[in-house]
Design a protein around this motif. Sequence first.
Motif, PDB file in Angstrom:
ATOM      1  N   LEU A 329      36.544  31.366 -32.169  1.00  0.00           N
ATOM      2  CA  LEU A 329      37.338  32.552 -31.824  1.00  0.00           C
ATOM      3  C   LEU A 329      37.696  33.352 -33.075  1.00  0.00           C
ATOM      4  O   LEU A 329      37.564  34.582 -33.088  1.00  0.00           O
ATOM      5  N   LEU A 330      38.142  32.673 -34.106  1.00  0.00           N
ATOM      6  CA  LEU A 330      38.487  33.354 -35.350  1.00  0.00           C
ATOM      7  C   LEU A 330      37.298  34.135 -35.901  1.00  0.00           C
ATOM      8  O   LEU A 330      37.431  35.284 -36.324  1.00  0.00           O
ATOM      9  N   ARG A 331      36.118  33.522 -35.848  1.00  0.00           N
ATOM     10  CA  ARG A 331      34.942  34.206 -36.383  1.00  0.00           C
ATOM     11  C   ARG A 331      34.500  35.338 -35.471  1.00  0.00           C
ATOM     12  O   ARG A 331      34.119  36.412 -35.933  1.00  0.00           O
ATOM     13  N   MET A 332      34.507  35.135 -34.168  1.00  0.00           N
ATOM     14  CA  MET A 332      34.091  36.192 -33.243  1.00  0.00           C
ATOM     15  C   MET A 332      34.934  37.455 -33.426  1.00  0.00           C
ATOM     16  O   MET A 332      34.406  38.571 -33.501  1.00  0.00           O
ATOM     17  N   VAL A 333      36.249  37.287 -33.471  1.00  0.00           N
ATOM     18  CA  VAL A 333      37.146  38.431 -33.582  1.00  0.00           C
ATOM     19  C   VAL A 333      36.892  39.180 -34.881  1.00  0.00           C
ATOM     20  O   VAL A 333      36.778  40.419 -34.899  1.00  0.00           O
ATOM     21  N   ASN A 334      36.779  38.459 -35.989  1.00  0.00           N
ATOM     22  CA  ASN A 334      36.593  39.129 -37.275  1.00  0.00           C
ATOM     23  C   ASN A 334      35.210  39.745 -37.426  1.00  0.00           C
ATOM     24  O   ASN A 334      35.067  40.813 -38.027  1.00  0.00           O
ATOM     25  N   VAL A 335      34.179  39.119 -36.873  1.00  0.00           N
ATOM     26  CA  VAL A 335      32.847  39.718 -36.901  1.00  0.00           C
ATOM     27  C   VAL A 335      32.843  41.012 -36.090  1.00  0.00           C
ATOM     28  O   VAL A 335      32.264  42.025 -36.511  1.00  0.00           O
ATOM     29  N   LEU A 336      33.497  40.991 -34.936  1.00  0.00           N
ATOM     30  CA  LEU A 336      33.566  42.206 -34.116  1.00  0.00           C
ATOM     31  C   LEU A 336      34.271  43.327 -34.877  1.00  0.00           C
ATOM     32  O   LEU A 336      33.805  44.482 -34.875  1.00  0.00           O
ATOM     33  N   TYR A 337      35.356  43.028 -35.546  1.00  0.00           N
ATOM     34  CA  TYR A 337      36.059  44.042 -36.330  1.00  0.00           C
ATOM     35  C   TYR A 337      35.203  44.532 -37.497  1.00  0.00           C
ATOM     36  O   TYR A 337      35.164  45.735 -37.794  1.00  0.00           O
ATOM     37  N   ASP A 373      22.952  36.472 -38.854  1.00  0.00           N
ATOM     38  CA  ASP A 373      23.429  35.309 -39.603  1.00  0.00           C
ATOM     39  C   ASP A 373      24.114  35.747 -40.898  1.00  0.00           C
ATOM     40  O   ASP A 373      25.168  35.220 -41.283  1.00  0.00           O
ATOM     41  N   SER A 374      23.542  36.748 -41.550  1.00  0.00           N
ATOM     42  CA  SER A 374      24.105  37.268 -42.794  1.00  0.00           C
ATOM     43  C   SER A 374      25.471  37.908 -42.560  1.00  0.00           C
ATOM     44  O   SER A 374      26.401  37.736 -43.369  1.00  0.00           O
ATOM     45  N   VAL A 375      25.609  38.624 -41.454  1.00  0.00           N
ATOM     46  CA  VAL A 375      26.897  39.247 -41.122  1.00  0.00           C
ATOM     47  C   VAL A 375      27.957  38.169 -40.893  1.00  0.00           C
ATOM     48  O   VAL A 375      29.102  38.292 -41.355  1.00  0.00           O
ATOM     49  N   LEU A 376      27.591  37.101 -40.203  1.00  0.00           N
ATOM     50  CA  LEU A 376      28.529  36.007 -39.961  1.00  0.00           C
ATOM     51  C   LEU A 376      28.996  35.386 -41.277  1.00  0.00           C
ATOM     52  O   LEU A 376      30.179  35.119 -41.479  1.00  0.00           O
ATOM     53  N   ARG A 377      28.063  35.184 -42.168  1.00  0.00           N
ATOM     54  CA  ARG A 377      28.390  34.573 -43.462  1.00  0.00           C
ATOM     55  C   ARG A 377      29.293  35.490 -44.290  1.00  0.00           C
ATOM     56  O   ARG A 377      30.262  35.034 -44.912  1.00  0.00           O
ATOM     57  N   GLU A 378      28.993  36.775 -44.291  1.00  0.00           N
ATOM     58  CA  GLU A 378      29.796  37.726 -45.056  1.00  0.00           C
ATOM     59  C   GLU A 378      31.197  37.860 -44.450  1.00  0.00           C
ATOM     60  O   GLU A 378      32.194  37.960 -45.182  1.00  0.00           O
ATOM     61  N   SER A 379      31.286  37.846 -43.141  1.00  0.00           N
ATOM     62  CA  SER A 379      32.582  37.936 -42.481  1.00  0.00           C
ATOM     63  C   SER A 379      33.439  36.725 -42.829  1.00  0.00           C
ATOM     64  O   SER A 379      34.650  36.853 -43.055  1.00  0.00           O
ATOM     65  N   THR A 427      28.829  39.328 -56.223  1.00  0.00           N
ATOM     66  CA  THR A 427      28.847  40.687 -56.765  1.00  0.00           C
ATOM     67  C   THR A 427      29.676  41.608 -55.876  1.00  0.00           C
ATOM     68  O   THR A 427      29.542  41.585 -54.653  1.00  0.00           O
ATOM     69  N   ASN A 428      30.532  42.406 -56.478  1.00  0.00           N
ATOM     70  CA  ASN A 428      31.399  43.334 -55.738  1.00  0.00           C
ATOM     71  C   ASN A 428      32.069  42.663 -54.547  1.00  0.00           C
ATOM     72  O   ASN A 428      31.877  43.052 -53.386  1.00  0.00           O
ATOM     73  N   PRO A 429      32.877  41.635 -54.795  1.00  0.00           N
ATOM     74  CA  PRO A 429      33.481  40.884 -53.687  1.00  0.00           C
ATOM     75  C   PRO A 429      34.425  41.701 -52.816  1.00  0.00           C
ATOM     76  O   PRO A 429      34.680  41.333 -51.668  1.00  0.00           O
ATOM     77  N   SER A 430      34.951  42.801 -53.329  1.00  0.00           N
ATOM     78  CA  SER A 430      35.872  43.615 -52.537  1.00  0.00           C
ATOM     79  C   SER A 430      35.150  44.450 -51.487  1.00  0.00           C
ATOM     80  O   SER A 430      35.789  45.058 -50.619  1.00  0.00           O
ATOM     81  N   VAL A 431      33.825  44.489 -51.547  1.00  0.00           N
ATOM     82  CA  VAL A 431      33.025  45.292 -50.613  1.00  0.00           C
ATOM     83  C   VAL A 431      32.424  44.389 -49.542  1.00  0.00           C
ATOM     84  O   VAL A 431      31.799  43.364 -49.854  1.00  0.00           O
ATOM     85  N   PHE A 432      32.602  44.753 -48.269  1.00  0.00           N
ATOM     86  CA  PHE A 432      31.948  44.023 -47.183  1.00  0.00           C
ATOM     87  C   PHE A 432      30.499  44.485 -47.105  1.00  0.00           C
ATOM     88  O   PHE A 432      30.215  45.642 -46.808  1.00  0.00           O
ATOM     89  N   ASP A 433      29.585  43.575 -47.385  1.00  0.00           N
ATOM     90  CA  ASP A 433      28.160  43.870 -47.373  1.00  0.00           C
ATOM     91  C   ASP A 433      27.496  42.917 -46.380  1.00  0.00           C
ATOM     92  O   ASP A 433      27.126  41.795 -46.707  1.00  0.00           O
ATOM     93  N   GLY A 434      27.357  43.374 -45.147  1.00  0.00           N
ATOM     94  CA  GLY A 434      26.872  42.511 -44.080  1.00  0.00           C
ATOM     95  C   GLY A 434      25.495  41.924 -44.304  1.00  0.00           C
ATOM     96  O   GLY A 434      25.190  40.847 -43.799  1.00  0.00           O
ATOM     97  N   LEU A 435      24.652  42.616 -45.049  1.00  0.00           N
ATOM     98  CA  LEU A 435      23.280  42.140 -45.267  1.00  0.00           C
ATOM     99  C   LEU A 435      23.106  41.497 -46.643  1.00  0.00           C
ATOM    100  O   LEU A 435      21.987  41.338 -47.121  1.00  0.00           O
TER     101      LEU A 435
END
Length: 535
Positions: A329-337, A373-379, A427-435
């Motif tokens: 649930l925690l991951r689903m909600v944050n991935v959706l956001y 899979d990459s988006v899940l890991r980044e989230s 690299t650039n940890p403050s940036v969400f980079d889904g891929l």
Amino acid sequence: METNRTIHVHSRPVVNLKTEFDPFQVFYWIYPTILVLYYTYDLFLTKIITHKHANHPLVGSPSILAPRFVLNLIFASRAVKVLETGYQKFKTRTFQLIRGDGNIVVLPLEVIEELSTIPSNIASPHGALEHDLLGPYTGLNLILESRLHHSIVQRKLTPRLPALTPYIEKELTSAVEDYFPACEEWTEIQPFKLLGQVAARLTARALVGPELCRNATWLDISVNYTESLFKTIVILRLFPSWAHPFISKLLPSYWAGWGYVKSAKALLGPKIDDLLRRNNEGTWSPGEDAAEYNVLAWLADLAKGTDRDSHALAHVEVLLALASVHTTLLRMVNVLYDLTQNQGLFSELQNEIAHAREKDWTHASYSELWKLDSVLRESQRVSPPTILGMKRLFKQDFTFATGLYIPKGTYVCMPTYTIENDPSHTTNPSVFDGLRSYRIRQSVPEGSKEADDQQFSSFGKTVLNFGYGKAACPGRYFASLIIKMVFVKLLTEYDFKFIEGTARPKNLVVHEFLFPWPWDRILIKRKTTGNKCPF
């Protein structure tokens, strides 16, 4: 001649020296006195605790006069900042923090390999988890008595995920039909509540089978036991350990949590008793049919000794539901956001799903969704379930190869969130980079260890959300499958956006735990054109 004179005698009021007893004056002085005495006592204990581990610098204290209860409140409200400060200052050595239950020693990354190989009878991961989650008050102390919750996932559930996948996909289709609004136009939803119901149904299909996975009582337990548990933990950990036995009894969440455990035993007990009886008689063992392809049946077959008890196995089921529903649930909600904030990723992932479904859709198809899979890991990098990891409670004295000495009874951990978000590691940890991970996988040979290490379910020396080594979370493959399955469904059938004037909802961090706000809302609309869900 005598003159008559009148002499006036001025009387004075008589002063009554006897004063009446005023109880309010006593209370007026008692309370400050008690506070001063407790402050002095707590400060004295703080000094003893820190002196005991004097070779580990103390982090998070604003003053040498700050007692333990103040340091505990600072950690509860500013844990991310406290850990980041300690990590930046003492990156290559240990430091300590003070919580209400004592101190914790934060280890440097250089000991990760050795820490992961220390036997559990010396450094216990389950002991540390039970300590954090207040086992005696939440029911988590069962994990100290039995490893069945771990072995059933590792030995039975994970190897059977390919065969379980069609059953869970069917349950997901039914759950979406039951819980999601019609939403032909843009409609407000609460993702936490909605996806919580979906997560409970999917995990229930794997844990208790088709007969019980839609049972209202079990679904209520799956969702609300978790909520009650964390409410109890968050509140109790604001207070010193000696107060927990008293304060816990005042918490509705404490009684609700134990009520859910009792309800689970009443619900599952008769079925488990029947399975155990037939298994003992040699007339039954789990088959390959849909009705018996679930954890409940495998538990009845696998349990030995004191674990072969219906109440114990029902309790194990509750803890498995806790772990699976909470993490998914925690991951689903944050991935959706995260996806809603980065709308360009929607088309990327939809095209990937369309490409994967050109062949027959099977369990293996989920492994081909590298971008998802990459988006899940980044989230998970930016919003992990906890900011601490590699937790161990040492049952014996131990000396690392580096010379670092850890005495018996010491609780240790690593600042996993800070480590992964160190610019030297990401690299650039403050940036969400889904891929981010997808590009790395593309740059190395397919099937190589370097490629596999970039998967959501993988761990690495600087990616420790699932742990590291032999004690890594055994349920990470199940969680990965469930989350991907849900997003294949959502991405192909719905559009999402934030309510006008709002941005990505923020998470709440209390102690070391991260939670989405349950009341946040976004907009959803059913697609009318485009690719359809492959199942």
